[in-house]
Design an enzyme around this catalytic site. Structure first.
Site, PDB file in Angstrom:
ATOM      1  N   ARG A  13       0.840  -1.212   0.000  1.00  0.00           N
ATOM      2  CA  ARG A  13       0.000   0.000   0.000  1.00  0.00           C
ATOM      3  C   ARG A  13       0.873   1.259   0.000  1.00  0.00           C
ATOM      4  O   ARG A  13       1.009   1.943  -0.996  1.00  0.00           O
ATOM      5  CB  ARG A  13      -0.945  -0.035   1.214  1.00  0.00           C
ATOM      6  CG  ARG A  13      -2.066   1.010   1.155  1.00  0.00           C
ATOM      7  CD  ARG A  13      -1.665   2.431   1.493  1.00  0.00           C
ATOM      8  NE  ARG A  13      -1.085   2.590   2.813  1.00  0.00           N
ATOM      9  CZ  ARG A  13      -0.552   3.728   3.247  1.00  0.00           C
ATOM     10  NH1 ARG A  13      -0.532   4.791   2.472  1.00  0.00           N
ATOM     11  NH2 ARG A  13       0.003   3.803   4.438  1.00  0.00           N
ATOM     12  N   ASP A  14       1.522   1.538   1.121  1.00  0.00           N
ATOM     13  CA  ASP A  14       2.283   2.789   1.204  1.00  0.00           C
ATOM     14  C   ASP A  14       3.434   2.767   0.211  1.00  0.00           C
ATOM     15  O   ASP A  14       3.804   3.783  -0.366  1.00  0.00           O
ATOM     16  CB  ASP A  14       2.826   2.976   2.631  1.00  0.00           C
ATOM     17  CG  ASP A  14       3.079   4.443   2.966  1.00  0.00           C
ATOM     18  OD1 ASP A  14       2.866   5.292   2.089  1.00  0.00           O
ATOM     19  OD2 ASP A  14       3.480   4.734   4.106  1.00  0.00           O
ATOM     20  N   HIS A 205       5.838   4.796  12.340  1.00  0.00           N
ATOM     21  CA  HIS A 205       5.725   4.696  10.866  1.00  0.00           C
ATOM     22  C   HIS A 205       6.645   5.770  10.286  1.00  0.00           C
ATOM     23  O   HIS A 205       6.257   6.914  10.122  1.00  0.00           O
ATOM     24  CB  HIS A 205       4.259   4.935  10.486  1.00  0.00           C
ATOM     25  CG  HIS A 205       3.975   4.944   9.016  1.00  0.00           C
ATOM     26  ND1 HIS A 205       3.266   3.938   8.381  1.00  0.00           N
ATOM     27  CD2 HIS A 205       4.268   5.842   8.049  1.00  0.00           C
ATOM     28  CE1 HIS A 205       3.143   4.233   7.102  1.00  0.00           C
ATOM     29  NE2 HIS A 205       3.743   5.388   6.868  1.00  0.00           N
ATOM     30  N   HIS A 207       9.202   7.337   7.545  1.00  0.00           N
ATOM     31  CA  HIS A 207       9.768   7.390   6.192  1.00  0.00           C
ATOM     32  C   HIS A 207      11.257   7.715   6.328  1.00  0.00           C
ATOM     33  O   HIS A 207      11.681   8.350   7.296  1.00  0.00           O
ATOM     34  CB  HIS A 207       9.005   8.412   5.345  1.00  0.00           C
ATOM     35  CG  HIS A 207       7.632   7.922   4.960  1.00  0.00           C
ATOM     36  ND1 HIS A 207       7.337   7.465   3.694  1.00  0.00           N
ATOM     37  CD2 HIS A 207       6.502   7.759   5.676  1.00  0.00           C
ATOM     38  CE1 HIS A 207       6.074   7.071   3.660  1.00  0.00           C
ATOM     39  NE2 HIS A 207       5.536   7.238   4.850  1.00  0.00           N
ATOM     40  N   CYS A 238       4.463   9.413  -0.194  1.00  0.00           N
ATOM     41  CA  CYS A 238       3.063   9.819  -0.168  1.00  0.00           C
ATOM     42  C   CYS A 238       2.855  10.860  -1.257  1.00  0.00           C
ATOM     43  O   CYS A 238       3.568  11.863  -1.296  1.00  0.00           O
ATOM     44  CB  CYS A 238       2.673  10.388   1.190  1.00  0.00           C
ATOM     45  SG  CYS A 238       0.985  11.025   1.189  1.00  0.00           S
TER      46      CYS A 238
HETATM   47  P1  HMG Z   1     -12.828  15.039  -2.155  1.00  0.00           P
HETATM   48  O1  HMG Z   1     -12.486  15.419  -3.559  1.00  0.00           O
HETATM   49  O2  HMG Z   1     -12.805  16.100  -1.124  1.00  0.00           O
HETATM   50  O3  HMG Z   1     -14.230  14.320  -1.969  1.00  0.00           O
HETATM   51  O4  HMG Z   1     -11.860  13.850  -1.738  1.00  0.00           O
HETATM   52  P2  HMG Z   1     -15.469  14.001  -2.831  1.00  0.00           P
HETATM   53  O5  HMG Z   1     -16.412  13.357  -1.884  1.00  0.00           O
HETATM   54  O6  HMG Z   1     -15.891  15.245  -3.566  1.00  0.00           O
HETATM   55  O7  HMG Z   1     -14.989  12.897  -3.884  1.00  0.00           O
HETATM   56  C1  HMG Z   1     -14.255  13.187  -5.037  1.00  0.00           C
HETATM   57  C2  HMG Z   1     -14.444  12.047  -6.023  1.00  0.00           C
HETATM   58  O8  HMG Z   1     -13.887  10.857  -5.460  1.00  0.00           O
HETATM   59  C3  HMG Z   1     -15.905  11.732  -6.310  1.00  0.00           C
HETATM   60  O9  HMG Z   1     -15.957  11.219  -7.624  1.00  0.00           O
HETATM   61  C4  HMG Z   1     -16.217  10.622  -5.354  1.00  0.00           C
HETATM   62  O10 HMG Z   1     -17.239   9.777  -5.772  1.00  0.00           O
HETATM   63  C5  HMG Z   1     -14.914   9.857  -5.312  1.00  0.00           C
HETATM   64  P3  HMG Z   1     -16.618  12.081  -8.815  1.00  0.00           P
HETATM   65  O11 HMG Z   1     -18.000  12.387  -8.373  1.00  0.00           O
HETATM   66  O12 HMG Z   1     -15.756  13.299  -8.914  1.00  0.00           O
HETATM   67  O13 HMG Z   1     -16.489  11.149  -9.999  1.00  0.00           O
HETATM   68  N1  HMG Z   1     -14.683   9.169  -4.044  1.00  0.00           N
HETATM   69  C6  HMG Z   1     -14.233   7.909  -3.954  1.00  0.00           C
HETATM   70  N2  HMG Z   1     -13.940   6.994  -4.899  1.00  0.00           N
HETATM   71  C7  HMG Z   1     -13.504   5.796  -4.460  1.00  0.00           C
HETATM   72  N3  HMG Z   1     -13.356   5.488  -3.155  1.00  0.00           N
HETATM   73  C8  HMG Z   1     -13.653   6.372  -2.197  1.00  0.00           C
HETATM   74  C9  HMG Z   1     -14.120   7.647  -2.598  1.00  0.00           C
HETATM   75  N4  HMG Z   1     -14.483   8.735  -1.903  1.00  0.00           N
HETATM   76  C10 HMG Z   1     -14.825   9.662  -2.811  1.00  0.00           C
HETATM   77  N5  HMG Z   1     -13.492   6.056  -0.911  1.00  0.00           N
HETATM   78  C11 HMG Z   1     -11.121  12.000  -0.405  1.00  0.00           C
HETATM   79  C12 HMG Z   1     -11.844  13.317  -0.423  1.00  0.00           C
HETATM   80  C13 HMG Z   1     -10.865  11.612   1.023  1.00  0.00           C
HETATM   81  C14 HMG Z   1     -11.991  10.957  -1.112  1.00  0.00           C
HETATM   82  C15 HMG Z   1      -9.786  12.170  -1.191  1.00  0.00           C
HETATM   83  O14 HMG Z   1      -9.103  13.278  -0.665  1.00  0.00           O
HETATM   84  C16 HMG Z   1      -8.895  10.975  -1.123  1.00  0.00           C
HETATM   85  O15 HMG Z   1      -9.229   9.916  -1.627  1.00  0.00           O
HETATM   86  N6  HMG Z   1      -7.714  11.117  -0.470  1.00  0.00           N
HETATM   87  C17 HMG Z   1      -6.818  10.024  -0.262  1.00  0.00           C
HETATM   88  C18 HMG Z   1      -5.389  10.491  -0.331  1.00  0.00           C
HETATM   89  C19 HMG Z   1      -4.472   9.313  -0.067  1.00  0.00           C
HETATM   90  O16 HMG Z   1      -4.836   8.171  -0.278  1.00  0.00           O
HETATM   91  N7  HMG Z   1      -3.229   9.606   0.385  1.00  0.00           N
HETATM   92  C20 HMG Z   1      -2.271   8.602   0.645  1.00  0.00           C
HETATM   93  C21 HMG Z   1      -2.591   7.769   1.831  1.00  0.00           C
HETATM   94  S1  HMG Z   1      -2.205   8.547   3.377  1.00  0.00           S
HETATM   95  C22 HMG Z   1      -0.511   8.256   3.605  1.00  0.00           C
HETATM   96  O17 HMG Z   1       0.138   7.744   2.726  1.00  0.00           O
HETATM   97  C23 HMG Z   1       0.100   8.568   4.940  1.00  0.00           C
HETATM   98  C24 HMG Z   1       0.342   7.322   5.782  1.00  0.00           C
HETATM   99  O18 HMG Z   1       1.186   6.414   5.106  1.00  0.00           O
HETATM  100  C25 HMG Z   1       0.985   7.721   7.121  1.00  0.00           C
HETATM  101  C26 HMG Z   1       2.202   8.630   6.978  1.00  0.00           C
HETATM  102  O19 HMG Z   1       3.142   8.281   6.246  1.00  0.00           O
HETATM  103  O20 HMG Z   1       2.177   9.673   7.609  1.00  0.00           O
HETATM  104  C27 HMG Z   1      -0.968   6.584   6.085  1.00  0.00           C
HETATM  105 MG    MG Z   2       3.348   6.561   5.031  1.00  0.00          MG
END
Ligand code: HMG
Ligand code: MG
Length: 285
Positions: A13-14, A205, A207, A238
């Site tokens: 995943r990450d 966690h 990096h 990320c």
């Molecule tokens: P948004 O644009 O504010 O929300 O995104 P929205 O509700 O307007 O949705 C936008 C579009 O996404 C819409 O589609 C939704 O249907 C769709 P459209 O109408 O435009 O065709 N949608 C989805 N599709 C599939 N699955 C879903 C979903 N939700 C909405 N669950 C949202 C808000 C949270 C969805 C967006 O910002 C997002 O997906 N963010 C994720 C970012 C991400 O994954 N980042 C990496 C992971 S975090 C990380 O790596 C850190 C970590 O490792 C720890 C660390 O290192 O610190 C964990």
């Molecule tokens: Mg991470």
């Protein structure tokens, strides 16, 4: 008796979420199947986020359907909202994770919500998961530094960690998202967090952007943390954190922990095989 320290594998995943090349589901399945033989209890393999935000994770349901599930291994998935939760349950994830930030800048950039709004989004997820007995992990990002807001106050990390824990997350994973943390900063952060959440419910966690992740793990061991996230082959980053390089490499964490006299329960030969596979996935165009 040799003390156990768990490595939580987050490579599929990450590790892979940041790769530019569209990686076929079959390759992700092959990596996970190899990791399943290494002795992990938990492997994060999926992320049910918007494919517009993170295209690489679009095949997450197919990955969960395609892997050979090893007995005793929990396969985890990220869920940012109820839509993601429902997709994760339908795909039979064994546990899920909500992800918050200790800094407002990263929260907005990563999930388009303030910290408060994100916690409000997580409430129904935590309630629904509790009803079906699905374990929920909670991430807190930017625990020492944020690419947008600068240095993070340890008390802010403690506050967000405590809230997620109180809401039912069984473990809080503390993310040095951009790898800027030093052992001193990690120690100060952990002292604040462990005053509110027991060390046994925390994970590190880290990096490895600045090459300090292993030292930060050692500092965390001193504060009682016994779970560390890592990505095989040092995959990762990320997409919403400029400057976030790979996660600390699982095989390097395994080596360091073993040298320090801890038992990870992992098979070094299988890890080496998985690291080779991970690196070949990264370099392939
Ligand atoms: P948004 O644009 O504010 O929300 O995104 P929205 O509700 O307007 O949705 C936008 C579009 O996404 C819409 O589609 C939704 O249907 C769709 P459209 O109408 O435009 O065709 N949608 C989805 N599709 C599939 N699955 C879903 C979903 N939700 C909405 N669950 C949202 C808000 C949270 C969805 C967006 O910002 C997002 O997906 N963010 C994720 C970012 C991400 O994954 N980042 C990496 C992971 S975090 C990380 O790596 C850190 C970590 O490792 C720890 C660390 O290192 O610190 C964990
Ligand atoms: Mg991470």
């Amino acid at each position: 008796m040799v003390e156990r320290v768990e490595i939580f594998e987050v490579g599929p995943r990450d590790g892979l979420q940041n790769e530019k090349r569209e990686i076929p589901v079959a390759e992700k399945v092959a990596l996970t199947d190899c990791l399943s033989r290494a002795g992990f209890s938990r492997i994060e393999v999926a992320s049910f986020v918007s494919p517009k935000w993170v295209p690489q994770m679009a095949g997450s349901a197919e990955v969960l359907a395609g892997i050979a599930r090893a007995p005793g291994v929990r396969y985890a998935a990220l869920t940012p909202n109820m839509r993601g939760y429902e997709d994760a349950v339908a795909a039979k994830a064994d546990e899920i994770a909500v992800f918050a930030s200790a800094s407002e800048g990263f929260s907005k950039a990563n999930i388009n919500a303030t910290i408060e709004e994100s916690i409000m989004r997580f409430l129904p997820i935590l309630e629904a998961a509790k009803e079906i007995g699905l374990p929920v992990r909670g991430y807190v990002s930017c625990v020492t530094d944020c690419p947008f807001d600068g240095v993070t106050a340890p008390q802010k990390v403690a506050e967000v960690a405590e809230r997620l824990f109180a809401l039912g997350c069984y473990e809080i994973s503390l993310g040095d998202t951009i790898g800027r943390g030093t052992p001193d900063a990690i120690t100060a952060m952990l002292k604040a967090v462990t005053a509110r959440v027991p060390a046994k419910n925390l994970a590190g966690h880290y990096h490895d952007t600045s090459g300090r992740a292993l030292d930060n793990i050692e500092a965390s061991l001193d504060q009682g943390v016994r779970v560390f996230d890592a990505a095989v082959g040092g995959l990762g980053g990320c997409p919403y954190a400029p400057g976030a390089a790979g996660n600390v490499a699982t095989e390097a964490v395994h080596r360091r922990l073993t040298d320090l006299g801890y038992d990870t329960g992992l098979d070094a030969d299988v890890l080496a095989e998985a690291a080779l596979l991970a690196r070949s996935m990264r370099s392939r165009q």
